[in-house]
Scaffold this motif. Structure first.
Motif, PDB file in Angstrom:
ATOM      1  N   TYR A 253       0.980  -1.124   0.065  1.00  0.00           N
ATOM      2  CA  TYR A 253      -0.178  -0.043  -0.003  1.00  0.00           C
ATOM      3  C   TYR A 253       0.632   1.201   0.065  1.00  0.00           C
ATOM      4  CZ  TYR A 253      -4.269  -2.748   1.166  1.00  0.00           C
ATOM      5  OH  TYR A 253      -5.287  -3.673   1.202  1.00  0.00           O
ATOM      6  N   LEU A 254       1.803   1.380   0.840  1.00  0.00           N
ATOM      7  CA  LEU A 254       2.588   2.215   0.664  1.00  0.00           C
ATOM      8  C   LEU A 254       3.460   2.637  -0.669  1.00  0.00           C
ATOM      9  CD1 LEU A 254       4.527   1.681   4.497  1.00  0.00           C
ATOM     10  CD2 LEU A 254       2.873   3.662   3.728  1.00  0.00           C
ATOM     11  N   GLN A 255       3.688   1.690  -1.109  1.00  0.00           N
ATOM     12  CA  GLN A 255       4.515   1.689  -2.377  1.00  0.00           C
ATOM     13  C   GLN A 255       3.434   2.196  -3.701  1.00  0.00           C
ATOM     14  OE1 GLN A 255       7.741   1.630  -2.979  1.00  0.00           O
ATOM     15  NE2 GLN A 255       7.626   1.283  -0.858  1.00  0.00           N
ATOM     16  N   SER A 256       2.087   1.847  -3.457  1.00  0.00           N
ATOM     17  CA  SER A 256       1.095   2.249  -4.300  1.00  0.00           C
ATOM     18  C   SER A 256       0.823   3.683  -4.199  1.00  0.00           C
ATOM     19  CB  SER A 256      -0.073   1.488  -3.967  1.00  0.00           C
ATOM     20  OG  SER A 256      -1.431   1.901  -4.694  1.00  0.00           O
ATOM     21  N   LEU A 257       1.019   4.152  -2.829  1.00  0.00           N
ATOM     22  CA  LEU A 257       0.944   5.481  -2.617  1.00  0.00           C
ATOM     23  C   LEU A 257       1.899   6.211  -3.162  1.00  0.00           C
ATOM     24  CD1 LEU A 257      -0.151   5.475   1.215  1.00  0.00           C
ATOM     25  CD2 LEU A 257      -1.523   6.447  -0.743  1.00  0.00           C
ATOM     26  N   ARG A 258       3.330   5.749  -3.139  1.00  0.00           N
ATOM     27  CA  ARG A 258       4.214   6.450  -3.790  1.00  0.00           C
ATOM     28  C   ARG A 258       4.118   6.445  -5.399  1.00  0.00           C
ATOM     29  NH1 ARG A 258       9.466   6.616  -2.040  1.00  0.00           N
ATOM     30  NH2 ARG A 258       9.721   8.045  -3.791  1.00  0.00           N
TER      31      ARG A 258
END
Length: 474
Positions: A253-258
């Motif tokens: 999820y954090l990578q998707s946000l980035r």
């Protein structure tokens, strides 16, 4: 002396040779914890991450402070428990504990915001595919929920400056990623997160990460590729979440946000923040869920379509319900209905169309919010409406989970026969679905029925036997 030598040979230093762990003791005191409270916090983190430690008690804490080294996973649970209590990141090293090197340092850190997202995605995906233990050692962390929304423009600019000089990437590659995303998404809705989860990750690491480091003819193409990659990375996170691999899910999820941030796709970033809110509320972190859902609305304001805004709004209702605010829950549910009434399905983004967020999904989320508030009659009404209007073939997993939620409410309301019928329908729908959340629902059946003891009717005993058989099936 001989006993001491034998203990060392077995890998357990004798008490006389152990050194008290002053760092751990100091942190326990800083938390103002008793040993019992410390053990309870560790048990809570372990249970949340699928590694229950029911026997962990005050004596274990005493032994650790006396110098006994806990296992690597217990050390991680300890570190997360202290991080939550103190409001800052505490690592195993800060606790004076020796941790093995099963994970590279760049995977144990929580600051994913300073580096190139394509490189981070590749590192994360490879760890997921190549290391069997990664799914169980990557812990869900409250500290990682501190998303730096106020500095995203600076973060995106660093990413643009770090663009690679690889092969040319254009519309054909973008369309290929979108086509693969559509195939994986449809399969996920029908067969669950455990179906082809690593296939999604392998595609991310073998193809998509390379595209992100390529050369683009225009900034528009670059944004389109990063947006498609963000959506596929979100799907990897969602599949991990559905498989009850919560630490892995959080990292995707954090990578998707980035990636969504670098694509300047604020609505998609809101969609991922909404998923993080969903995960948080399911794990019992109501205040954090509310903050994430509110951030999804704020970050996507002016960019999100009516259905997307309705989806983000209903998650704020889940957060308000989890924190016991009846008035704000009701207001958020009404607002979500108003937004959804304005939606034109054909104009919604692919991630809304694929996830099938309609009045059916809204009813399911509303039912869960009302259940959390304790309004069981209203919750049952909404869950029934969701069950009755769902496309059960295309969305088999969520239909299964909604039936299970309905049955649970019926059971609590004292209508065991109706609950048994709903649970049996859920088990029928579950055939062929690989989902950790579905497995949790089956375990809940047995827990609910066990509370009846010898008074359990024959029809419910048959359901219990069926649930037990499902849990031991390969």
């Amino acid at each position: 002396m001989l006993n001491a030598w034998n203990a060392v040979q077995r890998g357990r230093p004798p008490m006389a040779l152990r050194r008290r762990n002053e760092r751990l003791l100091a942190l326990v005191r800083e938390c103002r914890w008793s040993y019992d409270a410390c053990a309870a916090a560790v048990r809570a983190v372990a249970l949340e991450n699928g590694g229950a430690l029911p026997s962990c008690d005050r004596s274990h804490v005493g032994h650790w402070i006396a110098g006994v080294k806990p296992t690597e996973m217990t050390s991680r649970y300890l570190a997360e428990a202290f991080s939550r209590r103190l409001g800052r990141i505490v690592g195993p090293a800060d606790l004076g504990l020796v941790v093995g090197d099963s994970l590279e340092p760049d995977l144990t850190g929580l600051d994913w915001w300073r580096r190139d997202p394509a490189t981070d995605l590749l590192t994360l995906g490879r760890a997921d595919v190549e290391r069997r233990a990664f799914g169980f050692t990557a812990l869900y962390s409250l500290a990682a929920l501190a998303v730096p929304l106020d500095s995203w423009e600076d973060i995106a600019e660093r990413g643009r400056r770090a663009r690679g000089g690889g092969a040319a990437v254009g519309r054909r590659e973008i369309d290929a990623v979108r086509d693969m995303l559509a195939v994986f998404s449809r399969a996920d809705e029908r067969f669950g997160g455990g179906h082809a989860r690593l296939a999604v990750v392998q595609y991310l690491t073998s193809d998509v990460a390379g595209y992100l480091q390529g050369t683009f003819a225009s900034d528009q193409d670059r944004r389109a590729m990063f947006s498609a990659a963000a959506e596929l990375t979100y799907l990897a996170g969602w599949k991990a979440f559905d498989s009850s691999l919560h630490g892995v899910a959080q990292r995707y999820y954090l990578q998707s946000l980035r990636l969504a941030n670098e694509a300047d796709d604020r609505a998609l970033a809101g969609f991922t923040l909404r998923a993080m809110a969903h995960q948080a509320v399911d794990l019992g972190h109501g205040a954090e869920a509310l903050q994430l859902a509110t951030s999804a609305l704020a970050w996507s304001r002016g960019r999100a379509t009516p259905a997307a805004t309705a989806l983000f709004t209903v998650l704020t209702a889940r957060g308000h319900a989890a924190t016991g605010d009846r008035a704000k829950t009701s207001a958020a549910l009404r607002a979500a209905e108003v937004h959804l009434a304005k939606a034109a399905p054909g104009d919604e983004p692919t991630w809304i169309q694929t996830s099938g967020f309609t009045t059916t999904s809204l009813a399911s989320q509303a039912g869960q919010a009302l259940r959390d508030l304790g309004d069981l009659p209203a919750a049952e009404t909404e869950l029934r409406r969701s069950v009755a209007t769902r496309d059960t073939d295309a969305y088999r997993r969520i239909h299964t989970l909604t039936l299970a939620n309905l049955a649970d409410v019926q059971c609590v309301r004292g209508r065991l026969r109706e609950a048994t019928e709903s649970w049996n329908d859920a088990l029928d729908s579950m055939v062929g679905v690989r989902s950790g959340r579905a497995t949790v629902a089956v375990k809940n059946i047995r827990t609910r029925l066990s509370s009846f003891g010898p008074r359990l009717p024959a029809f419910a005993k048959q359901l219990d036997q069926r649930a037990a058989a499902l849990l031991v099936a390969p």
